[in-house]
Design a protein around this motif. Sequence first.
Motif, short mmCIF file in Angstrom:
data_model
loop_
_atom_site.label_atom_id
_atom_site.label_comp_id
_atom_site.label_asym_id
_atom_site.label_seq_id
_atom_site.Cartn_x
_atom_site.Cartn_y
_atom_site.Cartn_z
N UNK A 76 -10.06 -13.52 -5.70
CA UNK A 76 -10.08 -14.22 -6.99
C UNK A 76 -10.49 -13.28 -8.12
N UNK A 77 -11.45 -12.42 -7.89
CA UNK A 77 -11.90 -11.50 -8.94
C UNK A 77 -10.78 -10.53 -9.34
N UNK A 78 -10.08 -10.00 -8.36
CA UNK A 78 -8.98 -9.08 -8.66
C UNK A 78 -7.88 -9.81 -9.42
N UNK A 79 -7.54 -11.01 -8.98
CA UNK A 79 -6.53 -11.81 -9.68
C UNK A 79 -6.98 -12.07 -11.11
N UNK A 80 -8.23 -12.45 -11.29
CA UNK A 80 -8.77 -12.74 -12.62
C UNK A 80 -8.59 -11.55 -13.55
N UNK A 106 -13.44 -0.25 -10.74
CA UNK A 106 -14.67 -0.30 -9.96
C UNK A 106 -14.85 -1.69 -9.33
N UNK A 107 -14.49 -2.72 -10.07
CA UNK A 107 -14.57 -4.08 -9.51
C UNK A 107 -13.57 -4.23 -8.37
N UNK A 108 -12.39 -3.63 -8.53
CA UNK A 108 -11.38 -3.66 -7.46
C UNK A 108 -11.93 -3.01 -6.19
N UNK A 109 -12.58 -1.88 -6.33
CA UNK A 109 -13.17 -1.21 -5.17
C UNK A 109 -14.20 -2.13 -4.51
N UNK A 110 -15.03 -2.78 -5.32
CA UNK A 110 -16.02 -3.70 -4.77
C UNK A 110 -15.33 -4.85 -4.03
#
Length: 117
Positions: A76-80, A106-110
């Motif tokens: 969901x975060x990556x889609x967002x 960086x969020x994608x890596x997480x």
Amino acid sequence: MPGISFTSYLYPVLLLIASNIFMTFAWYGHLKYRSAPLLAVILASWGIAFFEYCLQVPGNRLGSAVYSAPQLKGIQEVITLLVFAGFSALYLGQPLKWNHWAAFALILVAALLMFKE
């Protein structure tokens, strides 16, 4: 797992993409109409969010059969971020800068770490 197909993994992601488009309009679409009364944009946002929930809830429900809750959140975060990047540039006319893309990376890596065993 028997009975688990490629579509079992794909349908939840497609539903989450669609729900996120509605969510992004509900949360940020009003920024294009700053002169609109606040109550009007709140009510409009709630109306849009209803359709977001109609897609997000089944997306997460179906997704829970093949993804863990943390994995669903990572997806969901990556889609967002991807939906928001397009929305910001195309709808709001505010393209992302290099530092925004770096932060998103960086969020994608997480999020990808959610899938490590």
